[in-house]
Design an enzyme around this catalytic site. Structure first.
Site, PDB file in Angstrom:
ATOM      1  N   ARG A 122      30.387  41.410  14.878  1.00  0.00           N
ATOM      2  CA  ARG A 122      31.611  42.235  14.793  1.00  0.00           C
ATOM      3  C   ARG A 122      32.515  41.808  13.636  1.00  0.00           C
ATOM      4  O   ARG A 122      33.726  42.000  13.673  1.00  0.00           O
ATOM      5  CB  ARG A 122      32.396  42.212  16.106  1.00  0.00           C
ATOM      6  CG  ARG A 122      31.630  42.787  17.275  1.00  0.00           C
ATOM      7  CD  ARG A 122      32.544  43.280  18.362  1.00  0.00           C
ATOM      8  NE  ARG A 122      31.751  43.814  19.453  1.00  0.00           N
ATOM      9  CZ  ARG A 122      31.362  43.116  20.507  1.00  0.00           C
ATOM     10  NH1 ARG A 122      31.722  41.855  20.629  1.00  0.00           N
ATOM     11  NH2 ARG A 122      30.641  43.677  21.441  1.00  0.00           N
ATOM     12  N   LYS A 144      35.655  48.582   0.418  1.00  0.00           N
ATOM     13  CA  LYS A 144      34.729  49.656   0.813  1.00  0.00           C
ATOM     14  C   LYS A 144      33.321  49.068   0.811  1.00  0.00           C
ATOM     15  O   LYS A 144      32.869  48.523  -0.203  1.00  0.00           O
ATOM     16  CB  LYS A 144      34.788  50.816  -0.178  1.00  0.00           C
ATOM     17  CG  LYS A 144      35.893  51.797   0.116  1.00  0.00           C
ATOM     18  CD  LYS A 144      35.722  53.051  -0.726  1.00  0.00           C
ATOM     19  CE  LYS A 144      36.864  54.011  -0.486  1.00  0.00           C
ATOM     20  NZ  LYS A 144      36.819  55.159  -1.399  1.00  0.00           N
ATOM     21  N   GLU A 186      34.280  53.263 -15.349  1.00  0.00           N
ATOM     22  CA  GLU A 186      35.255  53.000 -14.279  1.00  0.00           C
ATOM     23  C   GLU A 186      36.540  52.408 -14.847  1.00  0.00           C
ATOM     24  O   GLU A 186      37.626  52.642 -14.330  1.00  0.00           O
ATOM     25  CB  GLU A 186      34.672  52.049 -13.225  1.00  0.00           C
ATOM     26  CG  GLU A 186      33.498  52.619 -12.429  1.00  0.00           C
ATOM     27  CD  GLU A 186      33.933  53.526 -11.263  1.00  0.00           C
ATOM     28  OE1 GLU A 186      35.129  53.818 -11.123  1.00  0.00           O
ATOM     29  OE2 GLU A 186      33.027  53.957 -10.515  1.00  0.00           O
ATOM     30  N   LYS A 228      43.801  48.717  -9.130  1.00  0.00           N
ATOM     31  CA  LYS A 228      43.102  49.031  -7.874  1.00  0.00           C
ATOM     32  C   LYS A 228      43.815  48.369  -6.704  1.00  0.00           C
ATOM     33  O   LYS A 228      44.004  48.987  -5.646  1.00  0.00           O
ATOM     34  CB  LYS A 228      41.639  48.599  -7.950  1.00  0.00           C
ATOM     35  CG  LYS A 228      40.924  48.886  -6.635  1.00  0.00           C
ATOM     36  CD  LYS A 228      39.484  49.223  -6.761  1.00  0.00           C
ATOM     37  CE  LYS A 228      38.958  49.718  -5.413  1.00  0.00           C
ATOM     38  NZ  LYS A 228      37.546  49.960  -5.410  1.00  0.00           N
ATOM     39  N   GLU A 238      42.215  54.959   2.665  1.00  0.00           N
ATOM     40  CA  GLU A 238      42.100  56.257   1.988  1.00  0.00           C
ATOM     41  C   GLU A 238      42.580  57.439   2.831  1.00  0.00           C
ATOM     42  O   GLU A 238      41.858  58.405   3.055  1.00  0.00           O
ATOM     43  CB  GLU A 238      40.656  56.482   1.529  1.00  0.00           C
ATOM     44  CG  GLU A 238      40.577  57.519   0.413  1.00  0.00           C
ATOM     45  CD  GLU A 238      39.239  57.545  -0.283  1.00  0.00           C
ATOM     46  OE1 GLU A 238      38.764  56.488  -0.719  1.00  0.00           O
ATOM     47  OE2 GLU A 238      38.670  58.636  -0.360  1.00  0.00           O
ATOM     48  N   ARG A 242      44.656  56.510  -2.208  1.00  0.00           N
ATOM     49  CA  ARG A 242      43.410  55.844  -2.636  1.00  0.00           C
ATOM     50  C   ARG A 242      42.398  56.838  -3.181  1.00  0.00           C
ATOM     51  O   ARG A 242      41.551  56.485  -4.005  1.00  0.00           O
ATOM     52  CB  ARG A 242      42.812  55.028  -1.476  1.00  0.00           C
ATOM     53  CG  ARG A 242      41.606  54.228  -1.932  1.00  0.00           C
ATOM     54  CD  ARG A 242      41.189  53.143  -0.974  1.00  0.00           C
ATOM     55  NE  ARG A 242      40.027  52.444  -1.500  1.00  0.00           N
ATOM     56  CZ  ARG A 242      39.584  51.290  -1.082  1.00  0.00           C
ATOM     57  NH1 ARG A 242      40.193  50.669  -0.091  1.00  0.00           N
ATOM     58  NH2 ARG A 242      38.519  50.727  -1.619  1.00  0.00           N
ATOM     59  N   ASN A 246      39.038  58.177  -6.968  1.00  0.00           N
ATOM     60  CA  ASN A 246      37.833  58.999  -7.064  1.00  0.00           C
ATOM     61  C   ASN A 246      37.918  60.031  -8.185  1.00  0.00           C
ATOM     62  O   ASN A 246      37.151  60.997  -8.188  1.00  0.00           O
ATOM     63  CB  ASN A 246      37.575  59.710  -5.731  1.00  0.00           C
ATOM     64  CG  ASN A 246      37.191  58.723  -4.651  1.00  0.00           C
ATOM     65  OD1 ASN A 246      36.466  57.772  -4.910  1.00  0.00           O
ATOM     66  ND2 ASN A 246      37.702  58.931  -3.457  1.00  0.00           N
ATOM     67  N   HIS A 249      34.806  61.626  -9.499  1.00  0.00           N
ATOM     68  CA  HIS A 249      33.706  61.292  -8.598  1.00  0.00           C
ATOM     69  C   HIS A 249      33.107  62.500  -7.863  1.00  0.00           C
ATOM     70  O   HIS A 249      31.954  62.449  -7.456  1.00  0.00           O
ATOM     71  CB  HIS A 249      34.157  60.234  -7.576  1.00  0.00           C
ATOM     72  CG  HIS A 249      34.196  58.851  -8.150  1.00  0.00           C
ATOM     73  ND1 HIS A 249      35.001  58.511  -9.214  1.00  0.00           N
ATOM     74  CD2 HIS A 249      33.516  57.711  -7.828  1.00  0.00           C
ATOM     75  CE1 HIS A 249      34.822  57.231  -9.502  1.00  0.00           C
ATOM     76  NE2 HIS A 249      33.929  56.727  -8.687  1.00  0.00           N
ATOM     77  N   HIS A 253      29.271  62.588  -8.044  1.00  0.00           N
ATOM     78  CA  HIS A 253      28.369  62.492  -6.892  1.00  0.00           C
ATOM     79  C   HIS A 253      27.364  63.646  -6.876  1.00  0.00           C
ATOM     80  O   HIS A 253      26.199  63.461  -6.525  1.00  0.00           O
ATOM     81  CB  HIS A 253      29.176  62.446  -5.589  1.00  0.00           C
ATOM     82  CG  HIS A 253      29.874  61.122  -5.394  1.00  0.00           C
ATOM     83  ND1 HIS A 253      30.939  60.950  -4.548  1.00  0.00           N
ATOM     84  CD2 HIS A 253      29.652  59.902  -5.947  1.00  0.00           C
ATOM     85  CE1 HIS A 253      31.344  59.681  -4.597  1.00  0.00           C
ATOM     86  NE2 HIS A 253      30.568  59.034  -5.438  1.00  0.00           N
ATOM     87  N   HIS A 267      25.795  55.351 -12.218  1.00  0.00           N
ATOM     88  CA  HIS A 267      27.030  55.802 -11.568  1.00  0.00           C
ATOM     89  C   HIS A 267      28.212  55.895 -12.547  1.00  0.00           C
ATOM     90  O   HIS A 267      28.910  56.920 -12.599  1.00  0.00           O
ATOM     91  CB  HIS A 267      27.380  54.871 -10.395  1.00  0.00           C
ATOM     92  CG  HIS A 267      28.675  55.220  -9.742  1.00  0.00           C
ATOM     93  ND1 HIS A 267      28.850  56.369  -8.999  1.00  0.00           N
ATOM     94  CD2 HIS A 267      29.883  54.593  -9.751  1.00  0.00           C
ATOM     95  CE1 HIS A 267      30.106  56.427  -8.566  1.00  0.00           C
ATOM     96  NE2 HIS A 267      30.755  55.365  -9.012  1.00  0.00           N
TER      97      HIS A 267
HETATM   98  N1  GLY Z   1      35.701  53.174  -5.553  1.00  0.00           N
HETATM   99  C1  GLY Z   1      36.800  53.848  -4.988  1.00  0.00           C
HETATM  100  C2  GLY Z   1      37.522  53.049  -3.952  1.00  0.00           C
HETATM  101  O1  GLY Z   1      37.260  51.874  -3.779  1.00  0.00           O
HETATM  102  O2  GLY Z   1      38.345  53.599  -3.291  1.00  0.00           O
END
Ligand code: GLY
Length: 372
Positions: A122, A144, A186, A228, A238, A242, A246, A249, A253, A267
């Site tokens: 956990r 993430k 990025e 960030k 998010e 947040r 993206n 993105h 994607h 990517h």
């Molecule tokens: N890569 C986007 C984020 O971490 O929110």
């Protein structure tokens, strides 16, 4: 000189160390975080021969024992079988709740190991030692974690913050130029979404970054991590801001899915194309001036990066099929796709109000653009 970006998330706060030679100092930096002198390291078969022994030795010097699992390279590793293999390894190594797992590698390793740490007992702690530019400026920071599903990328995962991030600028020297530039996609994204001064700095220093200037690289990583961290602290899971991270993105994607997550499109390359398409779409919608997309493309092109769909080798689905692929995006809420659009360089915002016809025409033109 090492710089430290603090991520103030209360009980989940941590530091990101950015600088040269951090791998050799790993024992001293990691030691204070450990409840006992033992760690498990997970890496991949590309990174292991380059950096694993130095890490192990740096730990050994201060009396920290380690065991290492080496996984195959590539996006396919972010899958149930390798997650299961990682969990098996960590259980066999008797990793306890307070113990620390080290993710040594790029985004794939960081995401997979972070997710394994999130679900093992956990939740056990983990440390990110990102070895790609993309991982140093994006995926290792912010918690993430996850793996891919057949239905799409990163669809299975959890928010789980690392306990420490060590971004050793020297390891970027071992990257192939294409991988460095993909990570740069990025970096540019941060300037484009929220800091025009940083974008201007990149326009001036991009060539030095690619040429290997360590001070410039360090500053680009620090600035990206700081931006960030600021966003993650405002919106860790998010629910709002947040999503700005993206930028580009949604397009990216769809293009990654269309190219089968293969080497045809890395990517960060998809992010660069996606940013250029997001700016173009914003200009068509009258949200920003036409100068903004032109300036973005000019910089990306000057860096030798892909800016249009036609820069991707091989056949691709038509624009209608690409829009359908966008529908699998995690930013779909109540069936509506959220786009990150811009009012100018450094001024991104989230909206659902984007005409599909405009997106289709931007995609069509980008597919027909002369390739670089
Ligand atoms: N890569 C986007 C984020 O971490 O929110």
């Amino acid at each position: 000189m090492t710089q430290v970006v603090h991520v103030p998330l209360g009980g989940r706060a941590y530091d990101i160390h950015i600088g040269r030679g951090l791998l050799d100092q790993a024992g001293a930096l990691i030691g204070p975080v450990l409840p006992r002198a033992k760690v498990a390291i997970v890496t991949d078969s590309n990174v292991a021969p380059l950096h694993a022994q130095r890490l192990t030795e740096a730990l050994q010097i201060v009396g920290i024992a380690s065991s290492t699992l080496i996984l195959p390279v590539g996006e396919a590793t972010k899958s149930w079988p390798h997650l299961s293999e990682t969990i098996d390894f960590l259980l066999t190594e008797k990793v306890e709740r307070r113990d620390v797992v080290i993710a040594l590698g790029g985004g794939v390793i960081g995401d997979l190991v972070g997710f394994a740490a999130a679900i093992l007992r956990r939740g056990v702690r983990f440390i990110q030692i990102p070895t790609s530019l993309l991982a140093q400026v994006d995926s290792s920071v912010g918690g993430k974690t996850g793996i891919n599903a057949v239905q799409g990328k990163n669809l299975i995962g959890a928010f789980h913050q690392p306990s420490l991030v060590l971004a050793d600028i020297d390891v970027l020297d071992t990257l192939a130029p294409r991988d460095f530039l993909a990570g740069y996609g990025e970096v540019v994204k941060y300037g484009l979404l929220g800091n025009a001064t940083f974008f201007e700095w990149l326009e001036q220093n991009g060539a030095a970054l690619v040429a290997g200037d360590h001070a410039a690289r360090s500053e680009a990583v620090r600035m990206s991590c700081q931006m960030k961290a600021d966003i993650v602290v405002r919106d860790e899971t998010e629910q709002g801001d947040r999503a700005l991270l993206n930028l580009g993105h949604t397009f990216c994607h769809a293009l990654e899915a269309a190219t089968g997550y293969s080497d045809r499109l890395l990517h960060g390359e998809g992010v660069a194309i996606g940013c250029s398409l997001a700016f173009e779409t914003s200009a068509r919608l009258g949200l920003c001036s036409q100068e903004a997309p032109s300036r973005v493309r000019a910089h990306l092109k000057a860096m030798g990066m892909k800016t249009d769909i036609s820069d991707i080798d091989g056949a691709l689905p038509d624009p209608v099929a690409l829009v359908a692929l966008m529908g699998q995006d995690k930013k779909v809420i109540a069936g509506q796709l959220n786009f990150i659009m811009v009012r100018d360089i450094g001024q991104a915002f989230v909206t659902t109000d984007v005409s599909q016809a405009v997106v289709l025409s931007v995609l069509e033109e980008s597919m027909a653009a002369p390739a670089v």
